[in-house]
Scaffold this active site. Structure first.
Site, PDB file in Angstrom:
ATOM      1  NE  ARG A  20      -3.820  -1.958   2.592  1.00 54.48           N
ATOM      2  CZ  ARG A  20      -4.570  -2.200   3.657  1.00 54.48           C
ATOM      3  NH1 ARG A  20      -4.361  -1.542   4.781  1.00 54.48           N
ATOM      4  NH2 ARG A  20      -5.525  -3.101   3.606  1.00 54.48           N
ATOM      5  CB  THR A  21       0.582   4.535  -1.623  1.00 54.23           C
ATOM      6  OG1 THR A  21       0.948   3.897  -2.832  1.00 54.23           O
ATOM      7  CG2 THR A  21       1.306   5.874  -1.516  1.00 54.23           C
ATOM      8  CG  LEU A  22       1.539   2.437   4.370  1.00 57.32           C
ATOM      9  CD1 LEU A  22       2.388   1.847   5.481  1.00 57.32           C
ATOM     10  CD2 LEU A  22       0.072   2.100   4.605  1.00 57.32           C
TER      11      LEU A  22
END
Length: 247
Positions: A20-22
């Site tokens: 995921r792109t946190l």
């Protein structure tokens, strides 16, 4: 287990786990777009920042989508690349129907709003603000379309749009000077005025810009170029003069 813990556990165990792109890492800034007499014009600079470092100087963030549309993206560049992959699959599927019709800008914008809102509801958003413009023949003749959607799925249509810092600095200029009957040359001058203001005021902007247009004849993305600047303004030379509470 949240995304960061899942990624750490996957790394320790040798698996891929949840990706995921946190947080956004490599980001592009403002997109300026507006309708003009013959179509839609879109512009941005070619810089991309790694955090606060202006790391990349030749990143193109405006792309053609199918026959009738242009897309521009602010925000996390890897997420923008993922969106472009979605759009490639969408346009390929549409082409394979071979029914004599093709997706217009209104349909692609509607698709993007659903994608962005769906990812937001999964708490795994795509960290972008997207501008979608285009021209397609309709029952009333050539129909120009310009819309945007952000990372949580908020979307709207407008005659002129600016994302990022441009939403604060460029939109007032566009509201004051935009006209429906602008020629392409006049539209370029207005867009360049907005880009120059952003270059002076936005630390993430660079003096390397790209302009694109789309009309009924198709899309054109022009090579990057620089604008003439003037850094001799008194306010630039002594920015704290007359300010209250400064050292």
């Amino acid at each position: 287990m949240d995304g960061s813990h899942a990624n750490a556990a996957a790394a320790a165990g040798g698996g891929e786990g949840t990706q995921r792109t946190l947080n956004p890492y490599v980001t592009g800034n403002s997109i300026i777009a507006m309708k003009y007499k013959d179509g839609v014009i879109m512009a941005c600079d070619t810089g991309a920042s790694y955090g606060s470092t202006l790391r990349y100087k030749s990143v193109e963030r405006i792309k053609a989508v199918g026959k009738h549309s242009l897309i521009g993206g602010s925000g996390e560049f890897s997420d923008f690349q993922e969106i472009l992959r979605y759009l490639d699959e969408l346009t390929l599927s549409d082409h394979m129907w071979d029914d004599g019709n093709s997706l217009g800008p209104k349909e692609i914008h509607a698709y993007l709003t659903r994608v962005m809102y769906n990812r937001r509801n999964k708490f795994d958003p795509l960290w972008n603000s997207l501008v979608l413009g285009g021209v397609k023949k309709g029952p009333k003749g050539d129909e120009k379309y310009l819309g945007m959607v952000n990372m949580i799925g908020t979307h709207f249509e407008e005659n002129h749009i600016a994302t990022g810092f441009g939403n604060h600095m460029a939109v007032p200029i566009l509201r004051g000077e935009w006209r429906e009957d602008l020629t392409f040359e006049e539209a370029v001058k207005l867009v360049e005025k907005c880009l120059l203001v952003l270059l002076y005021r936005d630390r993430s902007s660079i003096n390397k810009f790209q302009i694109a247009k789309i009309t009924t004849e198709g899309s054109t993305i022009y090579p990057p170029y620089a604008l003439k600047t003037n850094w001799g303004f008194a306010a630039f030379e002594n920015p704290s003069q007359g300010a209250v509470g400064t050292w």
